[in-house]
Enzyme design. Sequence first.
Site, PDB file in Angstrom:
ATOM      1  CB  SER A 157      -0.963  -0.045   1.194  1.00  8.08           C
ATOM      2  OG  SER A 157      -1.983   0.904   1.078  1.00  8.08           O
ATOM      3  CG  ASP A 254      -6.495  -2.912  -3.599  1.00  2.00           C
ATOM      4  OD1 ASP A 254      -6.951  -1.814  -3.220  1.00  2.00           O
ATOM      5  OD2 ASP A 254      -5.459  -3.415  -3.129  1.00  2.00           O
ATOM      6  CG  HIS A 280      -6.098  -2.083   0.184  1.00  2.00           C
ATOM      7  ND1 HIS A 280      -5.097  -2.016  -0.760  1.00  2.00           N
ATOM      8  CD2 HIS A 280      -5.627  -1.413   1.268  1.00  2.00           C
ATOM      9  CE1 HIS A 280      -4.073  -1.332  -0.270  1.00  2.00           C
ATOM     10  NE2 HIS A 280      -4.364  -0.961   0.962  1.00  2.00           N
TER      11      HIS A 280
END
Length: 310
Positions: A157, A254, A280
């Site tokens: 991320s 995502d 995610h």
Amino acid sequence: MRKLLTVIAVIIILLAIVVGVGQWMNSNNNGPNNPIPGAPNGGTEETEAQNPPGCSAYEFISAPGTWESSAMDDPMDPTANPRSLMLSVTNPLKEQLPEDQVKVWTLPYTAEFRNVNAMQEMSYDDSRREGFDRMAAELRATHEACPATKFIISGFSQGAVLSGDIAAEIGNGSGPVPASSVAGVALIADGRLERDKGNFIGNTNNTGVGAEISLNIVNGLVQPIVPGATMRGPRPDGFGELSDRVNNFCAPGDMICDSPRDFGNALQRARELVGDNAAHALYASNPNVIPGQTVPQWIVDWARGIVTAG
């Protein structure tokens, strides 16, 4: 009307990102070994450097995602978030490989994401820059002390974004270490993902791009929702010399790495994806990214393969 739909689409995407970032359910399954795409084939110039005693042959640098790290965390024994996705990679590596083969170092940075629901947090821009600078400092310091040590870099991320940014600078000759010192890079849910940059591992169903690319053209609409989060667009020069050593992972749906390319259909696309943005949070268990195993399992096998073959 079109402008209104675009604004609504941006808000939906940003809210999906804010909700999805840093929220995942931990899983500890073990998977089979996989081939090692993106691993370097070595070069004669790499054998010239020699390490003094006390250096590891490899250093695995891990960059946790938003809310999964702390600026005060211990990089050798991180405890800021026991459910950090990257721990499902680094803990098995520590268990399976001795420290003289690989030093496992976890990036300590603020890892916050100021938004309309958390205005007290550090901005995405400042948090990302802090993480980038600290990772660059670690790479530089290790390379100076242990010139033969090779690096494996991985992030999730926000951690994937800053890891990808460092990989891009290294691959294009302006990073803290030479490209020959990087054995491989693994980026999970990179917010600047482009399918033609690096190796795309696993599913081939994604049609989107990283959120920083998707939202780049509407930066002005982003700031009221996520102040201090600049959507910078793609990495202009890609990964350069590291292109064949960068591995990308993105779960379908995502919104961090699979945002709509074209805001002409952004509202429809956002509506389709927002309900699935839990993707995610599920890289530790999602079977729809890599058949037969999870992303953390793939990275553990891949990194172990690089180290043991070294």
